[in-house]
Each structure stands twice: as C-alpha cells, then as structure tokens.
Design a protein around this motif. Structure first.
Motif, mmCIF file in Angstrom:
data_model
loop_
_atom_site.group_PDB
_atom_site.id
_atom_site.type_symbol
_atom_site.label_atom_id
_atom_site.label_comp_id
_atom_site.label_asym_id
_atom_site.label_seq_id
_atom_site.Cartn_x
_atom_site.Cartn_y
_atom_site.Cartn_z
ATOM 1 N N ALA A 31 43.360 -7.900 -13.591
ATOM 2 C CA ALA A 31 43.611 -8.527 -14.887
ATOM 3 C C ALA A 31 44.607 -7.709 -15.696
ATOM 4 O O ALA A 31 45.518 -8.256 -16.344
ATOM 5 C CB ALA A 31 42.297 -8.684 -15.654
ATOM 6 N N TYR A 32 44.478 -6.397 -15.668
ATOM 7 C CA TYR A 32 45.383 -5.524 -16.423
ATOM 8 C C TYR A 32 46.818 -5.661 -15.914
ATOM 9 O O TYR A 32 47.764 -5.783 -16.702
ATOM 10 C CB TYR A 32 44.914 -4.080 -16.296
ATOM 11 C CG TYR A 32 45.719 -3.088 -17.119
ATOM 12 C CD1 TYR A 32 45.401 -2.861 -18.453
ATOM 13 C CD2 TYR A 32 46.768 -2.389 -16.557
ATOM 14 C CE1 TYR A 32 46.131 -1.958 -19.203
ATOM 15 C CE2 TYR A 32 47.507 -1.488 -17.297
ATOM 16 C CZ TYR A 32 47.179 -1.271 -18.620
ATOM 17 O OH TYR A 32 47.916 -0.384 -19.361
ATOM 18 N N GLU A 33 46.997 -5.664 -14.598
ATOM 19 C CA GLU A 33 48.341 -5.770 -14.043
ATOM 20 C C GLU A 33 48.951 -7.134 -14.321
ATOM 21 O O GLU A 33 50.141 -7.233 -14.646
ATOM 22 C CB GLU A 33 48.293 -5.510 -12.533
ATOM 23 C CG GLU A 33 47.985 -4.060 -12.169
ATOM 24 C CD GLU A 33 47.952 -3.852 -10.670
ATOM 25 O OE1 GLU A 33 48.030 -4.871 -9.935
ATOM 26 O OE2 GLU A 33 47.837 -2.694 -10.241
ATOM 27 N N ASP A 34 48.143 -8.189 -14.203
ATOM 28 C CA ASP A 34 48.673 -9.532 -14.441
ATOM 29 C C ASP A 34 49.143 -9.701 -15.871
ATOM 30 O O ASP A 34 50.182 -10.334 -16.126
ATOM 31 C CB ASP A 34 47.604 -10.582 -14.117
ATOM 32 C CG ASP A 34 47.304 -10.650 -12.638
ATOM 33 O OD1 ASP A 34 48.127 -10.149 -11.852
ATOM 34 O OD2 ASP A 34 46.237 -11.182 -12.268
ATOM 35 N N ILE A 35 48.410 -9.145 -16.819
ATOM 36 C CA ILE A 35 48.782 -9.306 -18.219
ATOM 37 C C ILE A 35 49.999 -8.460 -18.548
ATOM 38 O O ILE A 35 50.954 -8.929 -19.185
ATOM 39 C CB ILE A 35 47.594 -8.943 -19.133
ATOM 40 C CG1 ILE A 35 46.465 -9.955 -18.948
ATOM 41 C CG2 ILE A 35 48.030 -8.904 -20.588
ATOM 42 C CD1 ILE A 35 46.825 -11.379 -19.269
ATOM 43 N N TYR A 36 50.021 -7.204 -18.124
ATOM 44 C CA TYR A 36 51.118 -6.333 -18.510
ATOM 45 C C TYR A 36 52.407 -6.620 -17.760
ATOM 46 O O TYR A 36 53.467 -6.157 -18.166
ATOM 47 C CB TYR A 36 50.708 -4.864 -18.339
ATOM 48 C CG TYR A 36 50.207 -4.309 -19.640
ATOM 49 C CD1 TYR A 36 48.869 -4.435 -19.982
ATOM 50 C CD2 TYR A 36 51.064 -3.716 -20.551
ATOM 51 C CE1 TYR A 36 48.403 -3.960 -21.186
ATOM 52 C CE2 TYR A 36 50.596 -3.237 -21.756
ATOM 53 C CZ TYR A 36 49.269 -3.353 -22.077
ATOM 54 O OH TYR A 36 48.818 -2.897 -23.289
#
Length: 633
Positions: A445-450
């Motif tokens: 989730a962190y990688e997809d958002i950033y």
C-alpha cells in the motif's frame, strides 16, 4: 449487477438519501447515446490486452490526437460539453466489468484507464477557460439506467466519487478546484445546481468582502474548523491538567462540554441529511470521542448530584477524570482531519487510509484463527470447574501473542501436552505468518500510494473541497456555533418571513464571525489588487509572476536567432530512435526512387531524340535506291 443496482450505487457514491431534485443540463437520453458512442470508440481502439504504458505515455500511438478528436466529436455540435462526463461514466462501466468478468479484467481495466487518459487530454486541451469550468466541469448531467435518469452530477463530483486520479490531476480540473476552494466560483442562490463567478473578487473595497456569505468559501470554513479544533484541544488540555478535588465543573470543562454538544449536533445533522453512507473512519473516531466525553460528563454530574456518600462521590469523580484522560490520543489524532489540506499530512493520511483497508484481510484471517484456537483451548479446559477465569487467561495470552509478547506459562494445565502444543502453534501462525502478511500488505500500500503521491494528494484535496461545496447550508454555522443556529431556528424560523429570517442570520453571523471576516476581507482585498494587475497584463486571475518571467518581455528570441538555434537542436521526443531512423531511411528511399525515375525518363527521352534524328537520312537513302533500280530496269 442490474441497472437498478447501478442506480443505487450512484446514489451511495453521491451521498444522497433524499429525493433527487437536480436535473441534467442535457436530456439523459442524449447523454446515454454519447456514452455508448464513446464506449464503442474505446473498444475499437483497445481490442486486446497490451502494456499500460502504451496508453498512458504522453505521445501514445494508441490514444492519438485523432482518437481524442473523435471523442470530442461523439457529442456532436450541441452536446460536446458532456463528453468528459460520459468518459467517466464509461470508466465506471469498465471497472464494473472488470469485477464481474474476471477472465477479461486486464482488458477492462485497460479500457477504463484509456477513458481517463482521453478525458484528461480533452480537459487540458480546452483553451476556453469559461467553457471548460462552467460547461464541461461544473454543469450537471445524468444518463439513463433501467429507464430512469441517474442523479445529476458534474465532472468535479463524478471524478471524486470514482477516485479518477488521472482526471483529478489534470491542470484544468485543479484550476477549477482552486477557484472553488477560494470561493471565486460559488453556487447560485436561486439554483444550487449552477455555479457562477463571484462578482466582487476584483473589488478592492474592504467592506464589500465583510460579507457573512463569504464563510461559504471552503478555505474559510476549513480555517475556521482548524481554529475551533485547536481551541477545543486547548480547552481539553486545561481541563485535564486542572483537576478539581471536589469534582466540580470549572469554566474550561463547561466550555469543553459545550463544544462537544455542538460537534455531536453537527455529526447528527450530517447523517440525517446525507444518510449513513457518509460514515467513514473519521466519523467513527469522532463518535467514539464524543461518546467518552458524554459518559464522562454524565458520571461527573451523577457524582455531584446523584450521591451523598463521600466515598461514592470520590469514586465517580475519579472515574470521570480517568475517562477524560483516556480520550487524549483521540483529541490529537482528530487534528489530522483538519491538517489534510497540507501536502505532507494529506499524503500520509492517504497512506493510512489504504493501509486500514488492506488490514481488513489480516483481521478477517485473524478472527477465524482466534475463534478456532479459543474453542480448542476451552475444549481442553471443559473438565475444569473455573472455566470463566480460564477463558480470561486464554484471551489475555492470545492477545499478548498477537502483540508480540507471548507467555507460554500456564498452558501445561490444559490437557498436557496438547495445550502447550496448541499455543506454540497459535504463536507461530500469528507471529510468523499473519503478521508478515500484514507487513507485506502495508508495504504494498505504501509503495502504490507514493508512486502516485501527487495525484493522490490532489484527489484528497478535491474531495475535501467538495465536502464544503457539494451540499452547503444556507447559513454556515460552524460547530460549536451551530448551537446558535438551533436556537435561532427554533425561536424564529417557524413564524418569521424568509427575508427577515435571512437578514437575522446574516447579522448574527456577522457578529459571530467578525474576527474571521476581518482576516478574510484583508486577504481578499490583496487578492483583488492582484487580479486587477493580472487582467491589465492580459493574464488569468490566479496568475503569479515568477522570477523567470520578470524579464521575458525584454528578450526577443526570434530576432536574436535563438529560437532557430533551439529548433535545430531540440530532440524528437514523440518518436523512438528506431522510428526516426526508419523515417530517415524511408525519405532517402523516396529520394532514390525519384532520382531513378528522373534518370529513366531522361534516358528514354534521349533515345527517342536519337531515333528522330536518324530517320530522315535513312528515308533519303531508301528513295535513292528505288530511283536507281528504276533506271536499271
């Protein structure tokens, strides 16, 4: 999913629980026809699965300028303004298809992405700013679903509902959001479905902007909410750090509970107007906070009035303060709700929101595992007499294992050695398998958002703006001032004429918001002078002269020859290197073919001329031969 279910989904996404009164600017039948034309266009342009980058690249060979122009023509001369809306409708249709037709999910998601790419290209390619904002983005449209028109919404709302970050991240969309945020575009008082320009945005008169209606602007509402939240936190800090031994309510606590009452009324009104569909994470957090504060107040009042025993009085007063102290983390977390207009906090909130959604998978698995092992432990302990206390021990030990600090002592009494084996196995499943799954989900989730942090923040900001604009109150009383509105409405609205009631509310809001209106008038006066300077230069109202633009007028690149130099050295970014070389080779081949053709014509013409020169002597010789033959005869 049936058409009727799609209609209900539209209503839920719009947060609508009351009958729809807004109408479409274009008949829903005509809008539906445009939607179907665009759907056919996208299906023809993307007939099979391919790499997503082939569609999203700036100079795509799939979504070309010809495709964008064809999409514009789908609405014809009269209905061209609804094309972007229809593209968003198609994006929603394709996303729905990807959920129900999993075997073609990749293709449908690709087509949905193509709809966003085309819509963004149309928005950014529109040069008429007034037409873009008032006709394409802010005019409301609806289409037919199961024979009935869907709720009429505009592109701004539709993109927020669908979380179409590509469309939201376009320059024209963000300019419109910026105008709405500043209050330069406001809803018409007579027709809330129509947005009009704020007529006094270029008026430098200070007192003109001392208008209570300016509190409808989202940026002023957000500033007021942030200010009141900081004041709310300050009152809580004073109350929790000034404990009264007698248990009596001091001024800070009274103000704190008055604020709480205002916020409770505000939440209840929101749910009543928009329905339970608007309930989200922040609503649940606020509900928990207000519940604890209400319980603390009730216990304090009971301690002061409902008991005469000193020991009971002290007990309930202490319990009230303990509950009040328990809410401290909720108070500070609540501030993030109003800090999301800042980019750093906004991006982090998006990440947290996605993480909370991803963690649903973990908690679903965890609940199943806990129930299974809990039943096993209880079954091993069923022969014991004191099962209740053992259940408490089992639940506490399982929670400690989930938190990362398992305790293995005590399980040897549960059907030795089966209890110990089960607890070891439970610890392994939770700490090694499930927690690592949760970490992987959070990381994803962190990688997809950033990877798309800017567009995600812009989407969050657009959603926040639409919360203020979508269904504004006639009289903007921000909590806790909504208690004043309740009193005025209860005492005067039922018998007072509408004009008199509105004048009364304007006077009250002018007094209540006077400090904020002074600051707002000061800011808008400065903005008015800047707008006038921009219009004098022929620029847009929100234009800002940057450092590199200050001396641009003193340079003439064309006269200096600099434009020609740059044109000669600029690279071709539209085509690949291989394509460029192939084009060069094709050009050379064409030149070679032309040269060969010219040489062939030249050789042929030369041969013809030679033959024509040789023909007369040959005829003379033949004639002489015939004369000689006659003489000999």
């Amino acid at each position: 999913m049936s058409s009727q279910n799609l209609l209900h989904e539209e209503e839920r996404s719009a947060g609508i629980s009351q009958p729809i009164t807004l109408t479409s600017a274009i008949p829903a039948t005509d809008v539906t026809k445009v939607c179907l034309r665009l759907r056919h266009l996208v299906q023809e342009c993307i007939p099979c699965e391919m790499e997503e980058s082939r569609i999203t690249t700036p100079h795509s060979r799939v979504i070309t300028q010809q495709v964008v122009q064809a999409a514009k023509e789908a609405g014809g001369r009269d209905h061209g303004a609804c094309v972007v809306y229809c593209l968003l409708v198609n994006q929603r249709w394709f996303r729905h298809e990807s959920n129900v037709e999993l075997w073609d999910a990749g293709l449908h998601n690709l087509r949905a992405e193509a709809c966003g790419v085309i819509a963004k290209a149309i928005i950014e390619g529109e040069e008429d700013l007034h037409y873009l904002m008032h006709c394409i983005l802010l005019r409301r449209y609806s289409y037919l679903s199961n024979g009935a028109p869907t709720p009429a919404v505009n592109v701004i709302e539709k993109a927020v509902d669908l979380h179409a970050v590509r469309v939201i991240g376009s320059s024209g969309y963000q300019k419109c959001i910026n105008y709405l945020w500043r209050g330069w575009l406001v809803q018409d008082e007579n027709d809330p479905s129509v947005f009009v320009d704020y007529g006094n945005k270029d008026n430098p008169n200070f007192f003109v902007h001392m208008d209570p209606d300016r509190m409808r602007a989202p940026r002023y509402q957000n500033a007021a909410q942030l200010l009141f939240s900081l004041l709310y936190l300050a009152l809580y800090t004073v109350a929790i750090n000034s404990v009264n031994p007698t248990g009596e309510l001091d001024g800070a606590e009274v103000a704190l509970y008055i604020f709480t009452l205002g916020y409770i009324c505000d939440e209840l009104v929101k749910v009543y107007k928009a329905g339970y569909h608007i309930i989200g994470f922040w609503n649940v957090l606020n509900a928990a906070l207000y519940s604890f504060l209400t319980a603390s107040f009730a216990i304090r009042v009971y301690a002061l009035t409902g008991t005469t025993n000193r020991r009971d009085h002290d007990h309930y007063s202490t319990l009230s303060y303990n509950m009040l102290a328990f809410t401290a983390p909720m108070f500070w977390i609540r501030l993030l709700l109003y800090f999301d207009s800042f980019r750093f906090f906004g991006a982090m909130l998006v990440v947290l929101k996605v993480m909370m959604k991803e963690s649903v998978i973990f908690f679903a698995l965890l609940v199943v595992v806990i129930i299974g092992f809990l039943q096993a432990f209880i079954g091993l302990d069923i022969a014991e007499d004191n099962v209740a206390s053992d259940v408490y021990f089992i639940v506490e030990s399982m929670l400690k294992a989930i938190m990362g600090s398992p305790e293995f002592e005590g399980f040897e009494n549960f059907g030795h050695p089966w209890g110990t084996i089960l607890y070891y196995f439970f610890t392994f499943v939770v700490m090694i398998i499930l927690l690592n799954i949760l970490i992987a989900l959070y990381n994803s989730a962190y990688e997809d958002i950033y990877e798309n942090a800017d567009d995600e923040y812009l989407a969050l900001f657009a959603q926040k703006t639409m919360q203020f604009v979508r269904a504004p109150d006639e009289n903007v009383y921000i909590a806790p001032f909504n208690l004043i509105e309740i009193v005025i409405s209860g005492l005067t609205e039922w018998w007072m004429a509408k004009e008199t009631y509105e004048f009364t509310n304007d006077c009250v809001m002018g007094v209540v918001y006077s400090p904020l209106l002074v600051v707002a008038a000061f800011l808008e006066t400065r903005s008015a002078w800047r707008i006038r300077r921009n219009r004098a230069r022929g620029e847009e109202d929100d234009d800002v002269v940057e450092e590199w633009e200050q001396l641009e007028e003193e340079l003439d690149f064309q006269a200096e020859g600099w434009s020609k130099t740059c044109a000669n050295v600029k690279p071709n970014v539209e085509d690949d290197a291989a394509v460029i070389e192939v084009k060069k080779l094709r050009k050379e081949v064409e030149e070679l073919k032309t040269l060969i053709t010219e040489l062939s014509k030249a050789v042929l013409n030369k041969g013809t001329e030679s033959d024509s020169k040789l023909d007369p002597p040959t005829a003379s010789r033949d004639k002489g031969k015939s004369v000689d033959n006659g003489a000999n005869a």
